[in-house]
Design an enzyme around this catalytic site. Structure first.
Site, PDB file in Angstrom:
ATOM      1  N   LEU A  53      -2.619  -4.637 -16.583  1.00 47.13           N
ATOM      2  CA  LEU A  53      -2.650  -3.384 -17.333  1.00 47.13           C
ATOM      3  C   LEU A  53      -2.527  -2.232 -16.354  1.00 47.13           C
ATOM      4  O   LEU A  53      -3.440  -1.950 -15.579  1.00 47.13           O
ATOM      5  CB  LEU A  53      -3.951  -3.271 -18.130  1.00 47.13           C
ATOM      6  CG  LEU A  53      -4.298  -4.466 -19.029  1.00 47.13           C
ATOM      7  CD1 LEU A  53      -5.640  -4.232 -19.704  1.00 47.13           C
ATOM      8  CD2 LEU A  53      -3.213  -4.705 -20.063  1.00 47.13           C
ATOM      9  N   ASP A  54      -1.397  -1.549 -16.402  1.00 45.60           N
ATOM     10  CA  ASP A  54      -1.119  -0.482 -15.447  1.00 45.60           C
ATOM     11  C   ASP A  54      -2.087   0.684 -15.619  1.00 45.60           C
ATOM     12  O   ASP A  54      -2.308   1.169 -16.730  1.00 45.60           O
ATOM     13  CB  ASP A  54       0.323   0.002 -15.640  1.00 45.60           C
ATOM     14  CG  ASP A  54       0.678   1.139 -14.721  1.00 45.60           C
ATOM     15  OD1 ASP A  54       0.708   0.924 -13.499  1.00 45.60           O
ATOM     16  OD2 ASP A  54       0.916   2.260 -15.224  1.00 45.60           O
ATOM     17  N   ALA A  55      -2.631   1.154 -14.510  1.00 42.21           N
ATOM     18  CA  ALA A  55      -3.393   2.406 -14.414  1.00 42.21           C
ATOM     19  C   ALA A  55      -4.269   2.667 -15.645  1.00 42.21           C
ATOM     20  O   ALA A  55      -4.063   3.638 -16.378  1.00 42.21           O
ATOM     21  CB  ALA A  55      -2.436   3.571 -14.188  1.00 42.21           C
ATOM     22  N   GLU A  90      -5.401  -2.407 -13.445  1.00 35.82           N
ATOM     23  CA  GLU A  90      -5.269  -1.538 -12.287  1.00 35.82           C
ATOM     24  C   GLU A  90      -6.088  -0.294 -12.574  1.00 35.82           C
ATOM     25  O   GLU A  90      -5.890   0.366 -13.587  1.00 35.82           O
ATOM     26  CB  GLU A  90      -3.819  -1.138 -12.029  1.00 35.82           C
ATOM     27  CG  GLU A  90      -3.684  -0.228 -10.819  1.00 35.82           C
ATOM     28  CD  GLU A  90      -2.438   0.629 -10.813  1.00 35.82           C
ATOM     29  OE1 GLU A  90      -2.127   1.215  -9.763  1.00 35.82           O
ATOM     30  OE2 GLU A  90      -1.776   0.740 -11.865  1.00 35.82           O
ATOM     31  N   PHE A 116      -9.668  -2.312  -0.870  1.00 32.49           N
ATOM     32  CA  PHE A 116      -9.296  -3.361   0.079  1.00 32.49           C
ATOM     33  C   PHE A 116      -8.011  -2.981   0.791  1.00 32.49           C
ATOM     34  O   PHE A 116      -7.933  -3.022   2.030  1.00 32.49           O
ATOM     35  CB  PHE A 116      -9.123  -4.704  -0.644  1.00 32.49           C
ATOM     36  CG  PHE A 116      -8.783  -5.845   0.274  1.00 32.49           C
ATOM     37  CD1 PHE A 116      -9.774  -6.650   0.789  1.00 32.49           C
ATOM     38  CD2 PHE A 116      -7.461  -6.111   0.634  1.00 32.49           C
ATOM     39  CE1 PHE A 116      -9.467  -7.710   1.650  1.00 32.49           C
ATOM     40  CE2 PHE A 116      -7.138  -7.149   1.497  1.00 32.49           C
ATOM     41  CZ  PHE A 116      -8.153  -7.941   2.000  1.00 32.49           C
ATOM     42  N   HIS A 147      -6.589   0.006   1.118  1.00 30.09           N
ATOM     43  CA  HIS A 147      -6.685   1.234   1.909  1.00 30.09           C
ATOM     44  C   HIS A 147      -7.477   1.014   3.198  1.00 30.09           C
ATOM     45  O   HIS A 147      -7.104   1.524   4.262  1.00 30.09           O
ATOM     46  CB  HIS A 147      -7.347   2.338   1.083  1.00 30.09           C
ATOM     47  CG  HIS A 147      -6.574   2.723  -0.145  1.00 30.09           C
ATOM     48  ND1 HIS A 147      -5.283   2.325  -0.376  1.00 30.09           N
ATOM     49  CD2 HIS A 147      -6.925   3.485  -1.223  1.00 30.09           C
ATOM     50  CE1 HIS A 147      -4.865   2.815  -1.531  1.00 30.09           C
ATOM     51  NE2 HIS A 147      -5.840   3.527  -2.058  1.00 30.09           N
ATOM     52  N   HIS A 183       3.719  -2.954  -4.919  1.00 32.34           N
ATOM     53  CA  HIS A 183       4.823  -2.039  -5.228  1.00 32.34           C
ATOM     54  C   HIS A 183       4.412  -0.579  -5.063  1.00 32.34           C
ATOM     55  O   HIS A 183       5.196   0.248  -4.595  1.00 32.34           O
ATOM     56  CB  HIS A 183       5.327  -2.293  -6.653  1.00 32.34           C
ATOM     57  CG  HIS A 183       4.439  -1.739  -7.724  1.00 32.34           C
ATOM     58  ND1 HIS A 183       3.367  -2.437  -8.243  1.00 32.34           N
ATOM     59  CD2 HIS A 183       4.434  -0.531  -8.352  1.00 32.34           C
ATOM     60  CE1 HIS A 183       2.766  -1.688  -9.151  1.00 32.34           C
ATOM     61  NE2 HIS A 183       3.383  -0.538  -9.233  1.00 32.34           N
ATOM     62  N   GLN A 238       1.869   0.731  -3.091  1.00 28.15           N
ATOM     63  CA  GLN A 238       1.521   1.137  -1.734  1.00 28.15           C
ATOM     64  C   GLN A 238       2.726   1.116  -0.808  1.00 28.15           C
ATOM     65  O   GLN A 238       2.727   1.812   0.210  1.00 28.15           O
ATOM     66  CB  GLN A 238       0.406   0.244  -1.191  1.00 28.15           C
ATOM     67  CG  GLN A 238      -0.836   0.188  -2.073  1.00 28.15           C
ATOM     68  CD  GLN A 238      -1.404   1.567  -2.373  1.00 28.15           C
ATOM     69  OE1 GLN A 238      -1.203   2.528  -1.644  1.00 28.15           O
ATOM     70  NE2 GLN A 238      -2.135   1.666  -3.482  1.00 28.15           N
ATOM     71  N   GLY A 286       6.196   1.355  -2.291  1.00 35.95           N
ATOM     72  CA  GLY A 286       7.169   2.235  -2.936  1.00 35.95           C
ATOM     73  C   GLY A 286       6.735   3.675  -3.051  1.00 35.95           C
ATOM     74  O   GLY A 286       7.583   4.576  -3.180  1.00 35.95           O
TER      75      GLY A 286
END
Length: 623
Positions: A269-271, A307, A334, A336, A400, A402, A404
């Site tokens: 599930l995006d953002a 996410e 993790f 970062h 993708h 971190q 892109g």
């Protein structure tokens, strides 16, 4: 004819569904509209009036229709628009919808039961850039290699129909329709079925926080969006305002559609921090309940993975603790904390990280920020996930976003040396959490992954270009941004699979395979772990189980380190792997096959290297 329930909701699924009689049932939620019709195109062209039901639903039964029949919904002002729940958009986002009979595909995965998260290793890929042809069928040819690598689950970036042929997928505007240029519904089903035949689970990235700007016609039908909240990507979805019951139904029905009709094993599930919902029954909790019921009915494992950058334990906490009980979430902390140790970058959100303690705390609990002050956010951030099992955290050293969302889309390959790539792989794959690999990292792919689009509206294209430049101001990258509309940006992002046969890429691939084999051998997603710092930039990980004890030492320093005597590790140990070993293209001779952690043995680690040791518990004791 579809009927309404006592709550006013239609009993039949949204969109066009083939009935046992061979007729087609059309169900549309359009409370903003008065009279609605179905405009059937082709040789049997006709306009069929729809019956209006409760709560703004419209219904029609038409048939029989030929396979592949196309249609629009016809407004009383003579405007034709595609179906919001279209199953296929063969001519793109502005073209007609097409009926899809989901019962005709011959699945071969009847005995497939799925994969537990604590045994999972995810592999994120973008269909358009994974192969030169960029189709679902083209991915099938690489499934055997992915099985050989040892991953358990391929995670596909969003495939909901987007404008043009080039897009990351987060500009999708038809959530039920697989992208036409990728191969449409049949191609996607073939990919999932082939993956299951190889023993691979398949996860799909879905976007429920916004829709893309071009071809987004949902607002013409009803209150799908709200101006009460704002997202960085577009209008916020209406999850808690007037009409939100039917909006929520649209998205949870979409989730169940992918899981049941396409046999997906998990949804990413995006953002979810962009899903704004202040209702007493949050959408995410309701969605989890529906998916759990479907899992029981189908008799196979289904997972929801969020996410979220909120560091809010409610996303994954059990209901008894006031949580939504999703199965897992990505841990940005993790990535970062690991990225800053390897690259020493401290701009943008990386300013909150950069010391080994950040990684140590993340490895102990799942993320680092549990209420401390964040310099980047200029406020306190997060709460504690303590006590939540390790299988609830998905971790990576690249993904993708971190890669892109760097101005030039550089992979870690372009930022650090070969030894640091192996170090990153070791921390990720040997951690207690669920690892995720980003396509190509296993062999040090040298193609960037850049942001690309293929919008048709020139004003929108220019707005995207400007927005990308402004986005990177905090990182100082605004002058490095490639043109997202230029097809060359997309072409640069395609993988070079032939590198797997060349050195040092082939060596790194074998290294990844060995780490994954070790992870499986030791079942690292379970057990009791200890995490600590030994010296500056040196991380210690250890785990005991009834039969053996594992000890791992990771050196993030730019110089070699010599570890002091470790009383708690006293005893005889077998060396299982040393990343600096010449067998892995490293600079060092191998460690002895057996070592005793006491004088006279001294453990010296080369810069950006790690070593793993194993001992039977009977071998441990006073030196």
């Amino acid at each position: 004819m579809a009927t309404s329930t006592s709550s006013g909701k239609a009993e039949g699924p949204l969109g066009a569904t083939r009935l046992p009689s061979g007729d087609w049932e059309f169900v549309l939620w359009a409370p903003h509209c008065g009279r609605m019709s179905v405009h059937i195109l082709g040789g049997n062209e006709q306009i069929v009036a729809m019956e209006r039901g409760d709560c703004g639903y419209h219904f029609a039964v038409i048939g029989p229709l030929d396979d592949g029949t196309q249609y629009f919904y016809h407004f009383d002002n003579s405007r034709d628009l595609p179906d919001p729940a279209s199953r296929f958009q063969p001519e793109g986002v502005h073209g007609p919808s097409q009926v899809v009979d989901t019962s005709t595909f011959k699945w071969t995965d009847r005995d497939w039961k799925g994969v537990d998260l604590d045994n999972s290793i995810f592999y994120e890929l973008h269909v358009g850039t994974y192969t030169p042809t960029g189709t679902f069928d083209a991915v099938i040819g690489h499934l055997e290699d992915l099985c050989s690598l040892g991953v358990t689950t391929i995670e596909i970036m969003p495939v909901a129909q987007f404008p043009g042929a080039r897009n990351w997928g987060y500009d999708g505007v038809f959530p039920f329709a697989p992208q036409n240029t990728y191969g449409g519904p049949e191609g996607l089903r073939r990919l999932v079925d082939a993956a299951h035949a190889q023993g691979l689970a398949v996860a799909l990235d879905v976007v429920y926080n916004h829709l893309g700007p071009e071809g987004n016609y949902l607002g013409a039908y009803g209150p799908y969006f709200t101006d009460r909240y704002r997202t960085p990507w577009g209008d916020a979805v209406n999850y808690d305002g007037a009409g939100s019951d039917e909006v929520r139904r649209f998205f949870w029905e979409n989730a169940l559609y992918w899981l049941e009709q396409y046999h997906f094993d998990a949804l990413r599930l995006d953002a979810v921090h962009g899903i704004f919902d202040l209702s007493a029954l949050p959408f995410l909790a309701e969605l989890k309940t529906s998916v759990a019921a479907l899992s029981r009915r189908l008799g196979r494992k289904l997972h929801l993975i969020a996410e979220s950058d909120l560091n809010d334990a409610r996303v994954i906490a059990p209901r008894q603790r006031g949580g939504y009980e999703l199965d897992a979430q990505w841990s940005d902390d993790f990535h970062h904390s690991l990225h800053t140790l390897l690259t020493r970058e401290t701009n943008g959100y990386y300013q909150d990280f950069g010391r080994l303690c950040h990684l140590v705390e993340t490895l102990r609990d799942g993320w680092c920020y549990i209420g401390q002050y964040s310099r980047y956010r200029q406020r306190r951030h997060g709460n504690s996930p303590k006590g939540i099992s390790s299988s609830h955290f998905v971790v990576c050293n690249q993904n993708h976003d971190q890669v892109g969302n760097r101005a030039a889309g550089e992979r870690l390959t372009a930022l650090v040396d070969f030894e640091a790539l192996k170090l990153a792989a070791g921390v990720t794959l040997l951690s207690p959490y669920v690892p995720l690999l980003f396509m190509g990292e296993e062999y040090a792919e040298n193609a960037p992954f850049q942001y690309f689009i293929s919008h048709l509206d020139p004003k929108l294209v220019e707005a995207v270009r400007r927005g990308r430049r402004e986005e990177f101001a905090a990182f100082g990258w605004q002058d490095l941004v490639p043109d997202p509309q230029d097809e060359a940006t997309f072409r640069r992002s395609q993988l070079h699979h032939q590198l797997k046969e060349e050195e040092p890429h082939a060596r790194l691939l074998r290294f990844y395979k060995e780490l994954i084999r070790m992870r499986r051998e030791w079942n690292l997603g379970t057990g009791k772990w200890q995490v600590g710092e030994c010296k500056q930039d040196t991380l210690l990980l250890s785990r005991k189980d009834p039969a053996s004890h594992l000890a791992m030492v990771f050196n993030f320093a730019d110089a070699a380190v010599t570890l002091p005597e470790l009383p708690e590790w006293a005893g005889v140990w077998r060396t299982r792997i040393s990343s600096a070993d010449r067998i892995w293209n490293g600079p060092a001779d191998p460690f002895p096959k057996e070592v005793r952690f006491s004088k006279p043995f001294v453990l010296k680690l080369h810069p950006h290297s790690f070593a793993v040791f194993e001992s039977q518990l009977s071998d441990l004791g006073p030196a």
